[in-house]
Design a protein around this motif. Structure first.
Motif, PDB file in Angstrom:
ATOM      1  N   VAL A  86      26.133  38.380  42.718  1.00 51.56           N
ATOM      2  CA  VAL A  86      27.310  39.125  42.284  1.00 51.56           C
ATOM      3  C   VAL A  86      27.135  40.612  42.548  1.00 51.56           C
ATOM      4  O   VAL A  86      26.086  41.194  42.254  1.00 51.56           O
ATOM      5  N   LEU A  87      28.181  41.216  43.114  1.00 51.69           N
ATOM      6  CA  LEU A  87      28.249  42.664  43.318  1.00 51.69           C
ATOM      7  C   LEU A  87      29.512  43.160  42.628  1.00 51.69           C
ATOM      8  O   LEU A  87      30.585  42.557  42.774  1.00 51.69           O
ATOM      9  N   ARG A  88      29.416  44.246  41.896  1.00 50.41           N
ATOM     10  CA  ARG A  88      30.565  44.806  41.204  1.00 50.41           C
ATOM     11  C   ARG A  88      30.987  46.102  41.880  1.00 50.41           C
ATOM     12  O   ARG A  88      30.149  46.921  42.247  1.00 50.41           O
ATOM     13  N   ALA A  89      32.299  46.273  42.039  1.00 41.04           N
ATOM     14  CA  ALA A  89      32.838  47.478  42.652  1.00 41.04           C
ATOM     15  C   ALA A  89      33.907  48.069  41.730  1.00 41.04           C
ATOM     16  O   ALA A  89      34.718  47.334  41.175  1.00 41.04           O
ATOM     17  N   THR A 103      25.912  32.644  48.992  1.00 38.64           N
ATOM     18  CA  THR A 103      27.260  32.911  48.496  1.00 38.64           C
ATOM     19  C   THR A 103      27.230  34.123  47.573  1.00 38.64           C
ATOM     20  O   THR A 103      26.443  34.184  46.624  1.00 38.64           O
ATOM     21  N   THR A 104      28.099  35.069  47.888  1.00 40.33           N
ATOM     22  CA  THR A 104      28.124  36.341  47.157  1.00 40.33           C
ATOM     23  C   THR A 104      29.537  36.616  46.666  1.00 40.33           C
ATOM     24  O   THR A 104      30.502  36.516  47.436  1.00 40.33           O
ATOM     25  N   LEU A 105      29.667  36.956  45.386  1.00 37.97           N
ATOM     26  CA  LEU A 105      30.962  37.293  44.814  1.00 37.97           C
ATOM     27  C   LEU A 105      31.036  38.798  44.574  1.00 37.97           C
ATOM     28  O   LEU A 105      30.127  39.387  43.986  1.00 37.97           O
ATOM     29  N   VAL A 106      32.127  39.390  45.062  1.00 36.97           N
ATOM     30  CA  VAL A 106      32.386  40.809  44.849  1.00 36.97           C
ATOM     31  C   VAL A 106      33.526  40.925  43.847  1.00 36.97           C
ATOM     32  O   VAL A 106      34.613  40.389  44.067  1.00 36.97           O
ATOM     33  N   TYR A 107      33.277  41.645  42.764  1.00 39.17           N
ATOM     34  CA  TYR A 107      34.223  41.725  41.645  1.00 39.17           C
ATOM     35  C   TYR A 107      34.838  43.116  41.606  1.00 39.17           C
ATOM     36  O   TYR A 107      34.131  44.130  41.663  1.00 39.17           O
ATOM     37  N   VAL A 123      35.870  37.458  47.040  1.00 40.42           N
ATOM     38  CA  VAL A 123      36.367  38.702  46.451  1.00 40.42           C
ATOM     39  C   VAL A 123      37.259  38.326  45.278  1.00 40.42           C
ATOM     40  O   VAL A 123      38.347  37.771  45.469  1.00 40.42           O
ATOM     41  N   LEU A 124      36.777  38.594  44.083  1.00 39.92           N
ATOM     42  CA  LEU A 124      37.504  38.249  42.860  1.00 39.92           C
ATOM     43  C   LEU A 124      38.261  39.484  42.364  1.00 39.92           C
ATOM     44  O   LEU A 124      37.661  40.488  41.976  1.00 39.92           O
ATOM     45  N   VAL A 125      39.576  39.396  42.409  1.00 39.30           N
ATOM     46  CA  VAL A 125      40.439  40.497  41.987  1.00 39.30           C
ATOM     47  C   VAL A 125      40.860  40.248  40.540  1.00 39.30           C
ATOM     48  O   VAL A 125      41.589  39.299  40.245  1.00 39.30           O
ATOM     49  N   ILE A 168      35.801  34.883  54.026  1.00 44.79           N
ATOM     50  CA  ILE A 168      36.057  35.722  52.853  1.00 44.79           C
ATOM     51  C   ILE A 168      37.155  35.064  52.025  1.00 44.79           C
ATOM     52  O   ILE A 168      38.286  34.903  52.488  1.00 44.79           O
ATOM     53  N   VAL A 169      36.821  34.684  50.817  1.00 41.01           N
ATOM     54  CA  VAL A 169      37.769  34.052  49.902  1.00 41.01           C
ATOM     55  C   VAL A 169      38.342  35.125  48.983  1.00 41.01           C
ATOM     56  O   VAL A 169      37.594  35.799  48.267  1.00 41.01           O
ATOM     57  N   LEU A 170      39.643  35.291  49.010  1.00 45.50           N
ATOM     58  CA  LEU A 170      40.338  36.208  48.109  1.00 45.50           C
ATOM     59  C   LEU A 170      40.922  35.398  46.962  1.00 45.50           C
ATOM     60  O   LEU A 170      41.741  34.504  47.185  1.00 45.50           O
ATOM     61  N   VAL A 171      40.512  35.708  45.751  1.00 43.13           N
ATOM     62  CA  VAL A 171      40.990  34.921  44.619  1.00 43.13           C
ATOM     63  C   VAL A 171      41.263  35.842  43.435  1.00 43.13           C
ATOM     64  O   VAL A 171      40.489  36.764  43.149  1.00 43.13           O
ATOM     65  N   GLY A 172      42.388  35.604  42.765  1.00 45.23           N
ATOM     66  CA  GLY A 172      42.698  36.342  41.555  1.00 45.23           C
ATOM     67  C   GLY A 172      42.068  35.686  40.347  1.00 45.23           C
ATOM     68  O   GLY A 172      41.596  34.540  40.407  1.00 45.23           O
ATOM     69  N   ASP A 173      42.060  36.404  39.227  1.00 50.27           N
ATOM     70  CA  ASP A 173      41.426  35.858  38.029  1.00 50.27           C
ATOM     71  C   ASP A 173      42.118  34.590  37.548  1.00 50.27           C
ATOM     72  O   ASP A 173      41.473  33.676  37.032  1.00 50.27           O
ATOM     73  N   GLY A 174      43.436  34.493  37.737  1.00 45.04           N
ATOM     74  CA  GLY A 174      44.143  33.290  37.318  1.00 45.04           C
ATOM     75  C   GLY A 174      43.696  32.069  38.094  1.00 45.04           C
ATOM     76  O   GLY A 174      43.403  31.012  37.506  1.00 45.04           O
TER      77      GLY A 174
END
Length: 625
Positions: free
Chosen positions: A552-555, A574-578, A496-498, A468-474
């Motif tokens: 992509v999944l949006r939460a 590969t799945t990105l959760v936003y 997981v894109l925060v 699980i990759v945790l990454v901020g928008d920056g």
């Protein structure tokens, strides 16, 4: 002596394919593959050699196509760290922008003591065509190229100007890559004409070679001194660093802590050395630490640093250990780190050193009251974690709630990756690690953009684990291209894109030093004020990830995030959760200081107030002599 006629590129590929590491009787390929982007500096040399190798045997030295040179180094670092530095990957680039893009990754590898092999192309050794495309013309010497920028960030650097120079240089490179005390980025700069030049190589150069990674034992007199210090301690504290995990010494640490009752605090690299719920664990230490570990650190009379380099975050800028007569025992495979804090150096492998200390301290324990105090402090902190994970912040969730959902989704073996921004600090103090390899936060260089590339490398090294990759928008905006590589290679990541529309960490830091979050939000320029304080930019990073090939999944809530993480876990791609969070909803305090200078003179009242606070804390720093 028989010879084999090959180009330098072909010889290097064949040599690398036959290098092995060994520790504790287990052998494995040292160079497990090669990332690369080809250009005129390497396409005819290493590029041609890797193509031949792939046709001869695809498993000889597998090639992986990257999208960014910095990212390929990050991926290699993630791979090597997951393999406890016993395996790594090579990275090849052309001369020019490709080579200089390696510098950031090389610095990250060296600072974190992680082995990675860099093979940048270089200008012509013959100089017959000078100045060539992308050549840096230095009036002081024709021997200088842009690859010289890699010298200060490499643990070993060499330029191969003649084919025969490759033999000693390649052997020296392998020595450094397999030396736990000296490892880091290793650079072999390869002039493009030399890469394609033929030479008669001795067959022995390509023989299977095994590099033994030893476990140095402590020097007896140093062990005596360390034992004497510890036996005289009333409030000792263990500071577990990354060396504990890289040495595969977590079981020895647990045995030592249980035998002596000494509580254990953990650095960023050492987090997970003990499970979060072990009776001796007091969690993270330092500027991003827990109040439990930091309270014990303030009163500690002997600090036992194991495999740590004592960064300023770990020591709270040398303000954390307040006891007037505090002493340090430093168990470290590197003499350089063992000597820090004017400590009693115990130069040894972490596992071997812990075994020796456990044996020599048999029957000695801390007082029961001290052991109980550590447990009470740790229990209190777990209540703080519960509150942070279940904050219920509205209308947007707090970042700590996102971390709680990710912590839960990781289970017992999932690997969580992060590097920069506000998340490393909150993860360090809050994350409940259940496995030594579960917590993967790069905080030596704290490099924005590390996360996704490193996630690729970690998954390549541990395909059986959820990553699980945790990454901020920056960070995402800095370096997200390796999503394409993950999709290409069928490497499944959960990202997981925060999204908090700016630089949350620096925004908070800016506020703390009286700079009022200047230029830390992603906003339009306001025509009325001339500042970047207009409306939020309409950037859709989730759509960007989809365009790179990710699902992509949006939460919009923590409940939806938990559901999305469950779906991502079952996915094969590969799945990105936003998810969006409130950047102003901070986590709990560590009650420790970090030295960030504040302007001594200012027109702004917040800055003047911050300077007063800075001057109040500054005298707490010590030299520990």
């Amino acid at each position: 002596m028989s010879a084999v006629r090959l180009t330098v590129g072909q010889a290097l590929v064949r040599f690398l394919a036959n290098q092995w590491s060994e520790r504790d009787g287990t052998e494995q390929r040292l160079i497990a593959g090669c990332f690369g982007i080809f250009g005129h500096g390497n396409v005819a040399g290493l590029g041609q050699a890797l193509m031949e190798s792939a046709r001869r045997d695809p498993a000889e030295l597998p090639y992986y196509q990257s999208r960014n040179e910095q990212a390929m180094v990050h991926a290699s670092v993630g791979f090597a760290r997951m393999r406890n530095r016993l395996q790594t990957l090579a990275c090849t680039t052309s001369i020019g922008p490709g080579a200089t893009n390696l510098v950031t990754g090389a610095a990250l590898a060296t600072i974190n003591r992680i082995p990675v092999l860099l093979l940048p192309g270089d200008i012509f050794a013959t100089r017959v065509a000078n100045p060539v495309l992308q050549e840096l013309e230095d009036a002081r010497s024709y021997d200088v190229s842009v690859n010289d920028t890699l010298r200060p960030v490499s643990k070993y650097w060499d330029r191969i100007n003649r084919p025969e120079q490759l033999i000693p240089a390649a052997l020296a490179a392998m020595r450094v890559l397999t030396d736990p005390a000296e490892t880091g980025a290793v650079t072999l700069a390869l002039p493009q004409d030399v890469q394609a030049e033929a030479y008669d190589w001795p067959e022995e150069f390509f023989a299977r070679r095994v590099w033994h990674v030893g476990r140095p034992v402590p020097e007896p007199a140093a062990l005596d001194r360390a034992v004497e210090l510890i036996r005289g301690a009333r409030r000792p504290l263990i500071l577990a660093g990354g060396g504990v995990i890289y040495a595969d010494a977590t079981e020895q640490l647990q045995a030592f802590a249980e035998a002596t009752g000494i509580p254990v605090g953990e650095t960023q690299a050492g987090k997970g050395a003990l499970t979060f719920d072990h009776p001796a664990s007091v969690g993270a230490i330092g500027a991003t630490g827990t109040t439990a570990a930091n309270a014990l650190a303030r009163e500690a009379d002997v600090v036992i640093g194991i495999g740590t380099r004592y960064s300023d975050f770990t020591t709270a800028s040398r303000s954390l250990f307040e006891s007037q007569n505090v002493r340090f025992v430093n168990l470290n495979v590197a003499a350089f780190d063992a000597a820090k804090q004017a400590g009693e150096g115990l130069v040894a492998d972490a596992r071997a050193g812990l075994a020796a200390l456990t044996e020599r301290l048999a029957g000695w324990q801390v007082e029961p009251a001290y052991r109980q105090q550590a447990r009470d402090l740790a229990a209190h902190w777990q209540g703080v974690v519960d509150s942070a994970y279940g904050a219920g912040h509205a209308p947007l969730p707090a970042q700590t709630e996102v971390l709680g959902a990710v912590n839960e989704a990781a289970g017992d073996r999932g690997v969580v990756i992060n590097a920069a921004g506000s998340m490393p600090g909150e993860l360090h103090k809050l994350f409940r690690a259940r496995d030594p390899k579960q917590y993967h936060v790069e905080y030596g260089f704290s490099c924005m953009g590390y996360e996704i590339a490193a996630g690729l490398g970690v998954k390549m090294a541990a395909p059986d684990r959820e990553v699980i990759v945790l990454v901020g928008d920056g960070s995402y905006l800095m370096l997200s291209q390796e999503i394409v590589t993950a999709v290409q290679e069928g490497v499944k990541l959960t990202i997981v894109l925060v999204q908090n529309h700016g630089y949350a960490s620096i925004g908070s830091l800016s506020e703390s030093v009286g700079a009022e979050r200047f230029a830390t939000s992603y906003r339009y320029r306001n025509p009325e004020t001339g500042a970047l304080d207009g409306d939020v930019l309409p950037v859709d990073l989730a759509a960007n990830a989809a365009s790179l090939g990710a699902d992509v999944l949006r939460a919009s809530s923590i409940e939806e995030l938990r559901s999305a993480l469950a779906k991502a876990r079952e996915a094969t791609r590969t799945t990105l959760v936003y998810i969006e969070t409130d950047p102003l909803a901070g986590g709990p305090s560590s009650e420790a200081w970090w030295d960030v200078p504040v302007a001594a003179v200012s027109e702004l009242e917040p800055t003047r107030q911050a300077r007063v606070e800075y001057e109040r804390n500054k005298p707490s720093q010590r030299h520990y002599l």
